[in-house]
Scaffold this active site. Structure first.
Site, mmCIF file in Angstrom:
data_model
loop_
_atom_site.group_PDB
_atom_site.id
_atom_site.type_symbol
_atom_site.label_atom_id
_atom_site.label_comp_id
_atom_site.label_asym_id
_atom_site.label_seq_id
_atom_site.Cartn_x
_atom_site.Cartn_y
_atom_site.Cartn_z
ATOM 1 N N GLY A 37 -25.694 18.140 33.637
ATOM 2 C CA GLY A 37 -24.692 18.869 33.860
ATOM 3 C C GLY A 37 -24.158 19.062 35.220
ATOM 4 O O GLY A 37 -24.538 17.812 35.552
ATOM 5 N N ARG A 97 -22.408 18.274 40.526
ATOM 6 C CA ARG A 97 -21.495 18.186 41.678
ATOM 7 C C ARG A 97 -20.249 18.404 41.806
ATOM 8 O O ARG A 97 -19.287 18.419 42.251
ATOM 9 C CB ARG A 97 -21.674 16.800 42.502
ATOM 10 C CG ARG A 97 -21.342 16.107 42.041
ATOM 11 C CD ARG A 97 -20.427 14.474 42.275
ATOM 12 N NE ARG A 97 -20.889 13.783 41.319
ATOM 13 C CZ ARG A 97 -20.951 12.748 41.352
ATOM 14 N NH1 ARG A 97 -20.966 12.163 42.218
ATOM 15 N NH2 ARG A 97 -20.685 11.700 40.268
ATOM 16 N N GLY A 127 -24.747 18.262 45.733
ATOM 17 C CA GLY A 127 -23.679 18.496 45.019
ATOM 18 C C GLY A 127 -22.970 18.255 46.068
ATOM 19 O O GLY A 127 -21.728 18.827 45.564
ATOM 20 N N ASP A 155 -22.428 11.086 28.102
ATOM 21 C CA ASP A 155 -21.884 12.954 29.180
ATOM 22 C C ASP A 155 -21.327 12.138 29.612
ATOM 23 O O ASP A 155 -20.287 12.517 30.184
ATOM 24 C CB ASP A 155 -23.430 12.492 30.040
ATOM 25 C CG ASP A 155 -23.533 11.144 31.263
ATOM 26 O OD1 ASP A 155 -23.664 10.177 30.924
ATOM 27 O OD2 ASP A 155 -23.577 11.692 32.827
ATOM 28 N N ASP A 192 -14.709 9.600 34.034
ATOM 29 C CA ASP A 192 -16.189 9.389 35.334
ATOM 30 C C ASP A 192 -15.865 8.314 35.326
ATOM 31 O O ASP A 192 -16.114 7.199 35.340
ATOM 32 C CB ASP A 192 -17.523 9.715 34.679
ATOM 33 C CG ASP A 192 -17.721 8.984 36.137
ATOM 34 O OD1 ASP A 192 -17.857 8.719 36.690
ATOM 35 O OD2 ASP A 192 -19.172 9.999 35.938
#
Ligand code: AMP
Ligand code: MG
Length: 468
Positions: free
Chosen positions: A79, A82, A114, A236, A246
Protein backbone atom coordinates in the site's frame (compact mmCIF):
# COMPACT_ATOMS: atom_id res chain seq x y z
CA UNK A 1 -6.86 24.01 -7.57
CA UNK A 2 -9.40 22.84 -10.05
CA UNK A 3 -12.45 20.73 -9.52
CA UNK A 4 -11.84 17.26 -8.09
CA UNK A 5 -13.94 14.21 -8.90
CA UNK A 6 -12.78 11.28 -6.82
CA UNK A 7 -13.99 8.06 -8.39
CA UNK A 8 -11.54 5.87 -6.47
CA UNK A 9 -12.78 7.29 -3.18
CA UNK A 10 -16.28 6.11 -4.15
CA UNK A 11 -15.09 2.49 -4.10
CA UNK A 12 -15.70 0.63 -0.82
CA UNK A 13 -13.68 1.43 2.30
CA UNK A 14 -11.51 -1.64 2.04
CA UNK A 15 -9.78 -0.20 -1.06
CA UNK A 16 -7.96 2.51 0.89
CA UNK A 17 -7.48 4.37 4.14
CA UNK A 18 -8.64 7.96 4.31
CA UNK A 19 -5.79 10.06 5.60
CA UNK A 20 -4.66 13.64 5.15
CA UNK A 21 -1.07 14.61 4.35
CA UNK A 22 1.07 15.48 7.34
CA UNK A 23 2.08 19.17 7.25
CA UNK A 24 5.77 20.08 6.90
CA UNK A 25 7.83 22.91 8.39
CA UNK A 26 8.86 25.21 5.60
CA UNK A 27 7.76 24.23 2.09
CA UNK A 28 9.76 25.70 -0.77
CA UNK A 29 8.98 25.11 -4.44
CA UNK A 30 12.02 23.80 -6.34
CA UNK A 31 10.53 22.60 -9.61
CA UNK A 32 7.11 23.42 -10.96
CA UNK A 33 5.72 22.15 -14.25
CA UNK A 34 3.85 25.10 -15.70
CA UNK A 35 2.91 23.32 -18.95
CA UNK A 36 1.44 20.36 -17.11
CA UNK A 37 -0.31 22.65 -14.62
CA UNK A 38 -1.94 24.45 -17.49
CA UNK A 39 -3.02 21.20 -19.17
CA UNK A 40 -4.55 20.07 -15.87
CA UNK A 41 -6.19 23.41 -15.26
CA UNK A 42 -4.32 23.66 -11.98
CA UNK A 43 -4.40 27.32 -11.19
CA UNK A 44 -2.77 27.60 -7.84
CA UNK A 45 0.99 27.54 -7.80
CA UNK A 46 1.27 27.09 -4.11
CA UNK A 47 4.06 25.26 -2.35
CA UNK A 48 1.80 24.74 0.67
CA UNK A 49 -0.63 22.66 -1.42
CA UNK A 50 2.14 20.63 -3.01
CA UNK A 51 3.80 19.93 0.34
CA UNK A 52 0.50 18.73 1.80
CA UNK A 53 0.12 21.65 4.23
CA UNK A 54 -3.13 22.77 2.63
CA UNK A 55 -5.63 20.20 1.38
CA UNK A 56 -7.45 21.76 -1.56
CA UNK A 57 -11.21 21.96 -1.54
CA UNK A 58 -12.85 18.92 -3.11
CA UNK A 59 -9.86 16.64 -2.47
CA UNK A 60 -10.53 13.32 -0.73
CA UNK A 61 -7.08 12.35 0.48
CA UNK A 62 -6.43 8.63 0.86
CA UNK A 63 -3.73 5.96 0.77
CA UNK A 64 -4.37 3.00 -1.53
CA UNK A 65 -3.85 -0.58 -0.44
CA UNK A 66 -2.14 -3.17 -2.63
CA UNK A 67 0.00 -6.29 -2.48
CA UNK A 68 2.94 -7.33 -4.67
CA UNK A 69 5.46 -9.79 -5.84
CA UNK A 70 8.73 -8.05 -5.02
CA UNK A 71 11.69 -9.72 -6.75
CA UNK A 72 9.47 -12.76 -7.14
CA UNK A 73 8.57 -13.00 -3.44
CA UNK A 74 4.96 -12.56 -2.34
CA UNK A 75 4.06 -9.66 -0.01
CA UNK A 76 0.36 -9.85 0.88
CA UNK A 77 -0.05 -6.26 2.01
CA UNK A 78 1.83 -3.15 0.98
CA UNK A 79 0.00 0.00 0.00
CA UNK A 80 0.93 3.67 -0.18
CA UNK A 81 3.37 3.96 2.68
CA UNK A 82 4.60 7.43 1.81
CA UNK A 83 2.14 8.62 -0.80
CA UNK A 84 -1.29 10.16 -0.48
CA UNK A 85 -3.74 10.48 -3.32
CA UNK A 86 -5.33 13.91 -3.10
CA UNK A 87 -7.93 13.09 -5.69
CA UNK A 88 -8.66 13.08 -9.41
CA UNK A 89 -9.00 15.99 -11.78
CA UNK A 90 -10.94 15.67 -15.01
CA UNK A 91 -9.56 17.48 -18.07
CA UNK A 92 -10.26 17.26 -21.79
CA UNK A 93 -7.26 14.90 -21.93
CA UNK A 94 -8.92 12.58 -19.44
CA UNK A 95 -8.97 11.90 -15.72
CA UNK A 96 -5.78 12.20 -13.68
CA UNK A 97 -4.74 11.26 -10.17
CA UNK A 98 -2.93 13.94 -8.20
CA UNK A 99 -0.74 12.26 -5.62
CA UNK A 100 1.72 13.60 -3.08
CA UNK A 101 4.72 11.34 -2.62
CA UNK A 102 6.55 11.80 0.67
CA UNK A 103 3.45 13.24 2.39
CA UNK A 104 3.72 11.40 5.69
CA UNK A 105 2.87 8.14 7.40
CA UNK A 106 -0.19 6.08 6.47
CA UNK A 107 -1.60 2.80 7.80
CA UNK A 108 0.57 1.07 5.16
CA UNK A 109 3.89 2.63 6.18
CA UNK A 110 5.10 -0.42 8.14
CA UNK A 111 8.43 0.74 9.60
CA UNK A 112 8.88 3.60 7.17
CA UNK A 113 8.62 7.28 8.03
CA UNK A 114 6.29 8.15 5.15
CA UNK A 115 8.76 10.73 3.93
CA UNK A 116 10.97 11.09 0.90
CA UNK A 117 14.26 12.91 0.69
CA UNK A 118 15.03 15.38 -2.01
CA UNK A 119 17.23 13.03 -4.07
CA UNK A 120 14.54 10.59 -5.23
CA UNK A 121 12.04 13.43 -5.57
CA UNK A 122 14.26 15.34 -7.98
CA UNK A 123 15.27 12.17 -9.83
CA UNK A 124 11.65 11.17 -10.40
CA UNK A 125 10.67 14.67 -11.49
CA UNK A 126 13.48 14.95 -14.04
CA UNK A 127 13.33 11.41 -15.41
CA UNK A 128 9.56 11.12 -15.66
CA UNK A 129 9.32 14.46 -17.46
CA UNK A 130 12.05 13.31 -19.84
CA UNK A 131 10.04 10.16 -20.57
CA UNK A 132 6.95 12.26 -21.20
CA UNK A 133 8.93 14.48 -23.58
CA UNK A 134 9.89 11.30 -25.45
CA UNK A 135 6.20 10.34 -25.69
CA UNK A 136 6.64 7.30 -23.47
CA UNK A 137 3.54 6.61 -21.37
CA UNK A 138 4.46 7.66 -17.86
CA UNK A 139 3.30 9.20 -14.64
CA UNK A 140 4.13 12.89 -14.70
CA UNK A 141 5.64 15.33 -12.24
CA UNK A 142 3.81 18.52 -11.39
CA UNK A 143 5.94 19.87 -8.57
CA UNK A 144 8.95 19.14 -6.39
CA UNK A 145 8.96 20.86 -3.04
CA UNK A 146 11.60 20.96 -0.31
CA UNK A 147 9.99 20.48 3.08
CA UNK A 148 12.50 22.28 5.24
CA UNK A 149 12.69 19.12 7.38
CA UNK A 150 15.42 16.49 7.66
CA UNK A 151 14.79 12.89 6.71
CA UNK A 152 16.95 10.22 8.29
CA UNK A 153 18.40 7.61 5.94
CA UNK A 154 22.07 6.49 6.07
CA UNK A 155 22.39 10.06 7.26
CA UNK A 156 20.08 13.07 7.51
CA UNK A 157 18.98 14.50 4.17
CA UNK A 158 16.69 17.39 3.26
CA UNK A 159 13.11 16.19 2.82
CA UNK A 160 11.00 16.60 -0.31
CA UNK A 161 7.53 16.00 -1.67
CA UNK A 162 6.80 15.13 -5.27
CA UNK A 163 3.41 15.83 -6.79
CA UNK A 164 2.82 12.93 -9.14
CA UNK A 165 0.17 12.90 -11.83
CA UNK A 166 -1.01 9.58 -13.27
CA UNK A 167 -3.81 8.13 -15.38
CA UNK A 168 -4.33 6.14 -12.19
CA UNK A 169 -2.23 4.49 -9.51
CA UNK A 170 -3.89 1.09 -9.91
CA UNK A 171 -1.29 -1.64 -10.10
CA UNK A 172 -1.13 -5.35 -10.82
CA UNK A 173 -0.60 -5.56 -7.06
CA UNK A 174 -3.97 -3.90 -6.43
CA UNK A 175 -5.70 -6.83 -8.13
CA UNK A 176 -3.43 -9.28 -6.34
CA UNK A 177 -4.34 -7.87 -2.94
CA UNK A 178 -8.05 -8.60 -3.31
CA UNK A 179 -7.53 -11.88 -5.16
CA UNK A 180 -5.34 -13.22 -2.36
CA UNK A 181 -8.09 -12.35 0.10
CA UNK A 182 -10.59 -14.17 -2.09
CA UNK A 183 -12.61 -10.97 -2.11
CA UNK A 184 -14.26 -11.65 -5.47
CA UNK A 185 -16.63 -8.75 -5.15
CA UNK A 186 -13.73 -6.31 -4.75
CA UNK A 187 -11.86 -7.82 -7.72
CA UNK A 188 -14.91 -7.28 -9.90
CA UNK A 189 -15.47 -3.73 -8.64
CA UNK A 190 -11.84 -2.94 -9.32
CA UNK A 191 -12.00 -4.47 -12.80
CA UNK A 192 -15.14 -2.48 -13.61
CA UNK A 193 -13.47 0.68 -12.34
CA UNK A 194 -10.45 -0.06 -14.55
CA UNK A 195 -12.64 -0.79 -17.56
CA UNK A 196 -14.65 2.41 -17.19
CA UNK A 197 -11.60 4.51 -16.54
CA UNK A 198 -8.94 3.10 -18.89
CA UNK A 199 -10.46 0.66 -21.37
CA UNK A 200 -14.01 1.87 -22.07
CA UNK A 201 -14.05 0.07 -25.43
CA UNK A 202 -13.62 -3.33 -23.80
CA UNK A 203 -16.71 -5.52 -24.16
CA UNK A 204 -15.68 -8.21 -21.70
CA UNK A 205 -13.28 -8.64 -18.81
CA UNK A 206 -11.15 -10.73 -21.17
CA UNK A 207 -10.90 -7.64 -23.41
CA UNK A 208 -9.83 -5.58 -20.42
CA UNK A 209 -7.06 -8.06 -19.70
CA UNK A 210 -5.99 -8.19 -23.37
CA UNK A 211 -5.75 -4.41 -23.51
CA UNK A 212 -3.64 -4.28 -20.36
CA UNK A 213 -1.33 -6.90 -21.94
CA UNK A 214 -1.05 -4.83 -25.12
CA UNK A 215 -0.40 -1.60 -23.23
CA UNK A 216 2.45 -3.21 -21.26
CA UNK A 217 3.96 -4.77 -24.39
CA UNK A 218 4.04 -1.41 -26.16
CA UNK A 219 5.39 0.32 -23.07
CA UNK A 220 8.36 -2.01 -22.64
CA UNK A 221 9.22 -1.65 -26.34
CA UNK A 222 9.39 2.11 -25.84
CA UNK A 223 11.69 1.67 -22.83
CA UNK A 224 14.01 -0.45 -24.94
CA UNK A 225 14.20 2.31 -27.55
CA UNK A 226 15.60 4.71 -24.96
CA UNK A 227 17.92 2.27 -23.22
CA UNK A 228 15.79 2.62 -20.10
CA UNK A 229 16.30 0.12 -17.29
CA UNK A 230 13.42 0.41 -14.82
CA UNK A 231 15.26 -1.54 -12.16
CA UNK A 232 12.38 -2.57 -9.91
CA UNK A 233 9.64 -4.13 -12.02
CA UNK A 234 7.76 -5.58 -9.08
CA UNK A 235 4.04 -6.10 -9.57
CA UNK A 236 3.25 -3.06 -7.42
CA UNK A 237 5.27 -1.01 -9.89
CA UNK A 238 3.34 -2.29 -12.90
CA UNK A 239 0.58 0.14 -13.82
CA UNK A 240 -2.74 -1.15 -15.06
CA UNK A 241 -2.99 1.97 -17.23
CA UNK A 242 0.26 1.01 -18.99
CA UNK A 243 2.29 3.94 -17.71
CA UNK A 244 5.86 3.84 -16.47
CA UNK A 245 5.60 4.15 -12.71
CA UNK A 246 8.12 4.31 -9.88
CA UNK A 247 11.43 5.85 -10.80
CA UNK A 248 13.42 4.31 -7.99
CA UNK A 249 16.72 2.77 -9.05
CA UNK A 250 16.12 3.32 -12.78
CA UNK A 251 18.90 4.29 -15.18
CA UNK A 252 19.62 4.76 -18.86
CA UNK A 253 22.25 2.68 -20.55
CA UNK A 254 25.38 4.55 -21.50
CA UNK A 255 28.03 2.01 -22.57
CA UNK A 256 25.76 -0.49 -24.28
CA UNK A 257 25.33 -3.97 -22.85
CA UNK A 258 22.18 -5.99 -23.45
CA UNK A 259 22.13 -7.25 -19.87
CA UNK A 260 22.81 -3.87 -18.26
CA UNK A 261 21.65 -3.72 -14.67
CA UNK A 262 22.32 -0.82 -12.32
CA UNK A 263 20.24 -1.32 -9.24
CA UNK A 264 22.13 -2.11 -6.04
CA UNK A 265 19.25 -4.33 -4.88
CA UNK A 266 19.05 -6.36 -8.11
CA UNK A 267 22.25 -8.32 -7.82
CA UNK A 268 21.00 -11.29 -9.81
CA UNK A 269 19.88 -9.14 -12.74
CA UNK A 270 16.22 -10.13 -12.52
CA UNK A 271 15.28 -6.73 -13.96
CA UNK A 272 18.24 -6.28 -16.35
CA UNK A 273 17.66 -4.39 -19.61
CA UNK A 274 17.13 -7.46 -21.79
CA UNK A 275 14.89 -9.16 -19.21
CA UNK A 276 12.25 -6.45 -19.13
CA UNK A 277 9.85 -7.93 -21.68
CA UNK A 278 10.02 -11.34 -19.98
CA UNK A 279 9.37 -9.79 -16.62
CA UNK A 280 6.42 -7.76 -17.89
CA UNK A 281 5.03 -11.07 -19.20
CA UNK A 282 5.56 -12.66 -15.80
CA UNK A 283 3.80 -9.77 -14.06
CA UNK A 284 0.92 -10.01 -16.52
CA UNK A 285 0.61 -13.73 -15.83
CA UNK A 286 0.12 -12.83 -12.16
CA UNK A 287 -2.57 -10.38 -13.22
CA UNK A 288 -4.16 -13.06 -15.38
CA UNK A 289 -4.57 -15.30 -12.35
CA UNK A 290 -6.56 -12.46 -10.71
CA UNK A 291 -9.01 -12.53 -13.66
CA UNK A 292 -9.73 -16.27 -13.52
CA UNK A 293 -12.64 -15.95 -11.11
CA UNK A 294 -14.41 -13.26 -13.15
CA UNK A 295 -13.80 -15.06 -16.42
CA UNK A 296 -15.10 -18.30 -15.04
CA UNK A 297 -18.41 -16.47 -14.68
CA UNK A 298 -18.10 -15.19 -18.28
CA UNK A 299 -16.98 -18.43 -19.93
CA UNK A 300 -18.70 -21.05 -17.78
CA UNK A 301 -15.75 -23.16 -16.64
CA UNK A 302 -12.45 -22.46 -14.96
CA UNK A 303 -10.55 -24.38 -17.63
CA UNK A 304 -12.08 -22.23 -20.35
CA UNK A 305 -11.23 -19.09 -18.36
CA UNK A 306 -7.59 -20.11 -17.91
CA UNK A 307 -7.36 -21.07 -21.57
CA UNK A 308 -8.76 -17.71 -22.73
CA UNK A 309 -6.44 -15.73 -20.44
CA UNK A 310 -3.44 -17.78 -21.53
CA UNK A 311 -4.23 -17.06 -25.15
CA UNK A 312 -4.55 -13.36 -24.38
CA UNK A 313 -1.18 -13.37 -22.59
CA UNK A 314 0.36 -15.27 -25.50
CA UNK A 315 -0.29 -12.21 -27.69
CA UNK A 316 2.34 -10.34 -25.70
CA UNK A 317 5.43 -11.42 -27.70
CA UNK A 318 3.93 -10.51 -31.08
CA UNK A 319 2.65 -7.12 -29.90
CA UNK A 320 5.99 -6.44 -28.24
CA UNK A 321 7.96 -7.46 -31.32
CA UNK A 322 5.93 -5.22 -33.61
CA UNK A 323 6.24 -2.29 -31.22
CA UNK A 324 9.99 -2.92 -30.84
CA UNK A 325 10.41 -3.00 -34.61
CA UNK A 326 8.47 0.25 -35.01
CA UNK A 327 10.45 1.91 -32.24
CA UNK A 328 13.81 0.98 -33.72
CA UNK A 329 12.71 1.57 -37.31
CA UNK A 330 11.94 5.16 -36.33
CA UNK A 331 15.35 5.45 -34.70
CA UNK A 332 16.89 4.31 -37.98
CA UNK A 333 14.77 6.57 -40.19
CA UNK A 334 12.81 3.70 -41.72
CA UNK A 335 9.41 5.10 -42.61
CA UNK A 336 7.79 1.79 -43.63
CA UNK A 337 8.75 -0.75 -40.96
CA UNK A 338 8.49 -4.36 -42.07
CA UNK A 339 9.58 -7.84 -41.15
CA UNK A 340 13.35 -8.10 -41.01
CA UNK A 341 14.03 -4.54 -39.87
CA UNK A 342 14.54 -5.88 -36.38
CA UNK A 343 17.63 -7.73 -37.64
CA UNK A 344 19.16 -4.52 -38.94
CA UNK A 345 18.54 -2.85 -35.57
CA UNK A 346 19.74 -5.87 -33.64
CA UNK A 347 22.97 -6.03 -35.64
CA UNK A 348 23.73 -2.43 -34.74
CA UNK A 349 23.11 -3.22 -31.08
CA UNK A 350 25.47 -6.20 -31.32
CA UNK A 351 28.18 -3.97 -32.75
CA UNK A 352 27.53 -1.48 -29.98
CA UNK A 353 27.85 -4.23 -27.39
CA UNK A 354 31.23 -5.30 -28.82
CA UNK A 355 32.75 -1.87 -28.30
CA UNK A 356 30.46 -0.77 -25.47
CA UNK A 357 29.46 2.22 -27.57
CA UNK A 358 27.26 4.86 -26.00
CA UNK A 359 23.64 3.90 -26.73
CA UNK A 360 22.19 7.41 -26.89
CA UNK A 361 25.04 9.06 -28.75
CA UNK A 362 25.23 6.40 -31.44
CA UNK A 363 21.59 6.96 -32.34
CA UNK A 364 21.76 10.73 -31.88
CA UNK A 365 24.72 10.88 -34.27
CA UNK A 366 23.62 8.33 -36.86
CA UNK A 367 23.81 9.93 -40.24
CA UNK A 368 26.80 12.05 -39.23
CA UNK A 369 30.43 10.96 -39.32
CA UNK A 370 30.49 11.06 -35.55
CA UNK A 371 28.51 7.82 -35.19
CA UNK A 372 31.40 5.94 -36.74
CA UNK A 373 33.76 7.30 -34.09
CA UNK A 374 31.79 5.43 -31.42
CA UNK A 375 33.00 2.09 -32.86
CA UNK A 376 36.44 0.57 -32.68
CA UNK A 377 35.69 -1.92 -35.47
CA UNK A 378 35.14 0.69 -38.19
CA UNK A 379 34.93 -1.74 -41.13
CA UNK A 380 32.17 -3.66 -39.34
CA UNK A 381 30.30 -0.43 -38.72
CA UNK A 382 30.76 0.66 -42.36
CA UNK A 383 29.37 -2.67 -43.57
CA UNK A 384 26.36 -2.20 -41.32
CA UNK A 385 25.92 1.42 -42.45
CA UNK A 386 25.83 0.32 -46.09
CA UNK A 387 22.95 -2.04 -45.32
CA UNK A 388 21.25 0.70 -43.34
CA UNK A 389 21.58 3.24 -46.16
CA UNK A 390 20.00 0.78 -48.54
CA UNK A 391 16.99 0.46 -46.27
CA UNK A 392 16.33 3.83 -44.62
CA UNK A 393 14.65 6.91 -45.99
CA UNK A 394 17.52 9.34 -46.60
CA UNK A 395 15.20 12.20 -47.44
CA UNK A 396 13.61 14.76 -45.12
CA UNK A 397 10.90 12.38 -43.92
CA UNK A 398 13.42 9.84 -42.64
CA UNK A 399 15.49 12.60 -41.08
CA UNK A 400 12.46 14.03 -39.32
CA UNK A 401 11.50 10.61 -38.01
CA UNK A 402 14.99 10.06 -36.60
CA UNK A 403 15.08 13.53 -35.09
CA UNK A 404 11.92 12.72 -33.11
CA UNK A 405 13.01 9.20 -32.12
CA UNK A 406 16.58 9.83 -30.98
CA UNK A 407 16.97 12.19 -28.04
CA UNK A 408 20.18 14.22 -28.12
CA UNK A 409 20.42 14.09 -24.38
CA UNK A 410 19.19 11.72 -21.66
CA UNK A 411 19.15 11.87 -17.85
CA UNK A 412 22.55 10.37 -17.25
CA UNK A 413 23.01 8.92 -13.80
CA UNK A 414 26.21 10.84 -13.08
CA UNK A 415 24.48 14.11 -13.96
CA UNK A 416 21.49 13.30 -11.79
CA UNK A 417 23.79 12.42 -8.91
CA UNK A 418 25.71 15.64 -9.33
CA UNK A 419 22.47 17.66 -9.30
CA UNK A 420 21.22 15.79 -6.23
CA UNK A 421 24.46 16.35 -4.30
CA UNK A 422 24.22 20.08 -5.05
CA UNK A 423 20.53 20.15 -4.05
CA UNK A 424 21.40 18.44 -0.78
CA UNK A 425 23.67 21.40 -0.12
CA UNK A 426 20.90 23.87 -0.96
CA UNK A 427 21.87 24.62 -4.57
CA UNK A 428 19.02 23.72 -6.93
CA UNK A 429 20.43 25.25 -10.12
CA UNK A 430 21.77 21.97 -11.56
CA UNK A 431 18.49 20.13 -10.96
CA UNK A 432 16.57 23.01 -12.49
CA UNK A 433 18.85 23.00 -15.52
CA UNK A 434 18.44 19.24 -16.02
CA UNK A 435 14.67 19.53 -15.71
CA UNK A 436 14.63 22.30 -18.31
CA UNK A 437 16.98 20.69 -20.83
CA UNK A 438 15.53 17.19 -20.51
CA UNK A 439 11.98 18.35 -21.06
CA UNK A 440 13.03 19.17 -24.64
CA UNK A 441 15.60 16.45 -25.36
CA UNK A 442 15.34 16.52 -29.16
CA UNK A 443 16.24 20.12 -29.37
CA UNK A 444 19.51 20.75 -27.63
CA UNK A 445 20.98 24.25 -27.42
CA UNK A 446 24.73 24.55 -28.02
CA UNK A 447 25.18 25.76 -24.46
CA UNK A 448 23.79 22.45 -23.18
CA UNK A 449 25.82 20.08 -25.32
CA UNK A 450 28.06 19.22 -22.37
CA UNK A 451 25.11 17.17 -21.05
CA UNK A 452 25.55 14.73 -23.95
CA UNK A 453 28.84 13.43 -22.62
CA UNK A 454 28.88 9.94 -21.12
CA UNK A 455 30.55 9.63 -17.72
CA UNK A 456 34.32 9.55 -17.65
CA UNK A 457 35.97 6.64 -15.80
CA UNK A 458 35.81 8.47 -12.45
CA UNK A 459 32.34 9.87 -13.05
CA UNK A 460 30.71 6.45 -13.44
CA UNK A 461 28.13 5.85 -10.72
CA UNK A 462 28.55 2.15 -9.92
CA UNK A 463 25.00 1.46 -8.69
CA UNK A 464 21.62 3.11 -8.34
CA UNK A 465 19.51 2.94 -5.20
CA UNK A 466 15.84 2.60 -4.45
CA UNK A 467 14.08 5.88 -3.92
CA UNK A 468 13.18 5.53 -0.29
P1 AMP B 1 8.91 1.14 -3.75
O1 AMP B 1 10.20 0.43 -3.59
O2 AMP B 1 9.07 2.60 -3.95
O3 AMP B 1 8.05 0.53 -4.82
O4 AMP B 1 8.13 0.98 -2.37
C1 AMP B 1 7.74 -0.27 -1.88
C2 AMP B 1 6.80 -0.11 -0.72
O5 AMP B 1 7.46 0.52 0.38
C3 AMP B 1 5.59 0.75 -1.01
O6 AMP B 1 4.49 0.18 -0.36
C4 AMP B 1 5.96 2.07 -0.41
O7 AMP B 1 4.81 2.82 -0.06
C5 AMP B 1 6.75 1.65 0.81
N1 AMP B 1 7.70 2.71 1.23
C6 AMP B 1 8.81 3.11 0.58
N2 AMP B 1 9.43 4.10 1.24
C7 AMP B 1 8.70 4.35 2.36
C8 AMP B 1 8.81 5.27 3.45
N3 AMP B 1 9.81 6.15 3.53
N4 AMP B 1 7.87 5.23 4.40
C9 AMP B 1 6.85 4.34 4.34
N5 AMP B 1 6.69 3.46 3.36
C10 AMP B 1 7.59 3.45 2.35
MG1 MG C 1 6.48 1.46 -5.82
Amino acid sequence: MTQFDNSYARLPDRFYARIAPDPVDAPEMILFNTDLAEALGVTERDAAVFAGNVVPEGAAPLAQVYAAHQFGGWVPRLGDGRAILLGEVVTDQGRFDIQLKGAGRTPYSRNGDGRAWLGPVLREYIVSEFMAACDVPTTRALAAVATGERVQRERAYPGGVLTRVAASHIRVGTFQYFTAQEDHEAVRLLAEHVRDRHYPQAQTMLDVYSQIVAAQARLIARWMGLGFVHGVMNTDNTSIAGETIDYGPCAFIDAYAANACYSSIDQRGRYAFDQQANIAGWNLAQLGSCFVGMLTEETGTQDAAVEALTQALNQFPAIYQTAWRETFAAKLGITDPRNGDEDLAQDLLSLMAQTRADFTNVFARLGTDKARDEFTDRPAFDAWAARWHARCDRGPEGAALMARANPQVIPRTHRLEEAIVAATEGDFAKAQRLARVLSAPFDLADADRDLMAPPTQDEIVPATFCGT
